[in-house]
Design a protein around this motif. Structure first.
Motif, PDB file in Angstrom:
ATOM      1  N   GLY A 148     -71.974 -52.622   2.386  1.00 25.51           N
ATOM      2  CA  GLY A 148     -71.683 -53.037   3.753  1.00 25.51           C
ATOM      3  C   GLY A 148     -70.714 -54.202   3.841  1.00 25.51           C
ATOM      4  O   GLY A 148     -70.619 -54.857   4.883  1.00 25.51           O
ATOM      5  N   ALA A 149     -69.963 -54.456   2.776  1.00 25.74           N
ATOM      6  CA  ALA A 149     -69.065 -55.612   2.742  1.00 25.74           C
ATOM      7  C   ALA A 149     -67.598 -55.244   2.944  1.00 25.74           C
ATOM      8  O   ALA A 149     -66.745 -56.125   2.938  1.00 25.74           O
ATOM      9  CB  ALA A 149     -69.222 -56.348   1.407  1.00 25.74           C
ATOM     10  N   LEU A 150     -67.291 -53.949   3.148  1.00 21.49           N
ATOM     11  CA  LEU A 150     -65.907 -53.516   3.341  1.00 21.49           C
ATOM     12  C   LEU A 150     -65.679 -53.226   4.823  1.00 21.49           C
ATOM     13  O   LEU A 150     -66.490 -52.549   5.465  1.00 21.49           O
ATOM     14  CB  LEU A 150     -65.626 -52.261   2.512  1.00 21.49           C
ATOM     15  N   ARG A 151     -64.601 -53.763   5.364  1.00 24.29           N
ATOM     16  CA  ARG A 151     -64.302 -53.559   6.788  1.00 24.29           C
ATOM     17  C   ARG A 151     -64.039 -52.075   7.069  1.00 24.29           C
ATOM     18  O   ARG A 151     -63.515 -51.357   6.219  1.00 24.29           O
ATOM     19  CB  ARG A 151     -63.083 -54.381   7.215  1.00 24.29           C
ATOM     20  N   PRO A 152     -64.368 -51.616   8.281  1.00 25.71           N
ATOM     21  CA  PRO A 152     -64.079 -50.223   8.652  1.00 25.71           C
ATOM     22  C   PRO A 152     -62.581 -49.939   8.553  1.00 25.71           C
ATOM     23  O   PRO A 152     -61.746 -50.796   8.831  1.00 25.71           O
ATOM     24  CB  PRO A 152     -64.553 -50.148  10.116  1.00 25.71           C
ATOM     25  N   GLY A 153     -62.248 -48.730   8.144  1.00 24.36           N
ATOM     26  CA  GLY A 153     -60.856 -48.308   8.070  1.00 24.36           C
ATOM     27  C   GLY A 153     -60.167 -48.623   6.757  1.00 24.36           C
ATOM     28  O   GLY A 153     -59.013 -48.235   6.557  1.00 24.36           O
ATOM     29  N   ILE A 154     -60.844 -49.326   5.850  1.00 27.30           N
ATOM     30  CA  ILE A 154     -60.255 -49.631   4.541  1.00 27.30           C
ATOM     31  C   ILE A 154     -60.647 -48.510   3.574  1.00 27.30           C
ATOM     32  O   ILE A 154     -61.832 -48.292   3.320  1.00 27.30           O
ATOM     33  CB  ILE A 154     -60.747 -50.997   4.004  1.00 27.30           C
ATOM     34  N   ALA A 155     -59.656 -47.817   3.050  1.00 30.82           N
ATOM     35  CA  ALA A 155     -59.910 -46.725   2.097  1.00 30.82           C
ATOM     36  C   ALA A 155     -59.929 -47.300   0.688  1.00 30.82           C
ATOM     37  O   ALA A 155     -58.937 -47.901   0.250  1.00 30.82           O
ATOM     38  CB  ALA A 155     -58.813 -45.668   2.209  1.00 30.82           C
ATOM     39  N   PRO A 156     -61.048 -47.167  -0.029  1.00 31.65           N
ATOM     40  CA  PRO A 156     -61.145 -47.760  -1.368  1.00 31.65           C
ATOM     41  C   PRO A 156     -60.026 -47.350  -2.326  1.00 31.65           C
ATOM     42  O   PRO A 156     -59.534 -48.174  -3.097  1.00 31.65           O
ATOM     43  CB  PRO A 156     -62.511 -47.286  -1.866  1.00 31.65           C
ATOM     44  N   GLY A 157     -59.591 -46.089  -2.268  1.00 30.45           N
ATOM     45  CA  GLY A 157     -58.524 -45.650  -3.166  1.00 30.45           C
ATOM     46  C   GLY A 157     -57.221 -46.378  -2.899  1.00 30.45           C
ATOM     47  O   GLY A 157     -56.557 -46.861  -3.829  1.00 30.45           O
ATOM     48  N   ASP A 158     -56.855 -46.462  -1.618  1.00 30.67           N
ATOM     49  CA  ASP A 158     -55.623 -47.175  -1.252  1.00 30.67           C
ATOM     50  C   ASP A 158     -55.757 -48.665  -1.564  1.00 30.67           C
ATOM     51  O   ASP A 158     -54.824 -49.294  -2.071  1.00 30.67           O
ATOM     52  CB  ASP A 158     -55.318 -46.998   0.237  1.00 30.67           C
TER      53      ASP A 158
END
Length: 199
Positions: A148-158
């Motif tokens: 739950g620490a990644l902002r919405p819309g951030i794609a881990p691969g990119d």
């Protein structure tokens, strides 16, 4: 193993480490193609033949230098079984560590650029290294998302690919700015914009 054999083994390991250190410095100064095994041997106080006893070819020496750097950095990044946000924090800390290792940063920057040529002896090494580095950064972002620490819309691969590209680009800027670019600070700012927590 006898005490004498152990001393000989330890002495051989110490000489091998000295060769790696001198090669790292010269590859950073002159690039892989411009570096000479004879110069490295002279810097180590051994003959050319003595150097070849430890590393039979220039290609073998280059790969040993690069692998040694990765072993040290990989062990440090993984210290304590870090994952997710903690692993991302380690990337910024690695940039801080690199700010005290100009020779290693120069070596990596020079040789990685040279190795874009398919006939360079380290080409395959760098292809694999970038695949592994991006995959490791992507995994850290995926773990941050699950926590739950990644902002919405951030794609881990990119995000993983961007992080590795930013790290390497910052190293070049740092070298060209006479080591004044704040690599770790820029990385932290970049990652904190993607995360819901501070680094």
């Amino acid at each position: 193993m006898t005490a004498e054999a152990r001393r000989g083994y330890a002495k051989g390991r110490a000489k091998r480490r000295e060769i790696l250190d001198q090669a790292m410095a010269l590859f950073g100064e002159a690039g892989y193609r411009g570096a000479s095994l004879r110069v490295i041997a002279t810097r180590c106080g051994i003959s050319h033949t003595g150097l070849l006893h430890h590393f039979p070819t220039k290609e073998a020496l280059l790969l040993a230098v690069l692998e040694h750097r990765d072993d040290v950095d990989g062990a440090w990044l993984s210290l304590g079984g870090t994952a997710g946000v903690e692993r991302l924090r380690r990337f910024a800390e690695l940039a801080e560590l690199n700010s005290a290792r100009r020779g290693i940063v120069e070596l990596f920057s020079v040789v990685s650029a040279e190795a874009t040529a398919a006939d360079h002896p380290a080409h395959g090494y760098f292809v694999r290294r970038y695949e592994n580095s991006v995959a490791g950064a992507q995994l850290a972002y995926e773990e941050a998302r699950r926590a739950g620490a990644l902002r919405p819309g951030i794609a881990p691969g990119d995000a993983g690919r961007q992080l590795i590209a930013l790290m390497d680009g910052l190293q070049v800027q740092w070298l060209l700015s006479d080591c004044t670019t704040d690599m770790a600070g820029v990385l932290r700012t970049h990652m904190e914009a993607q995360l819901t927590v501070d680094l």
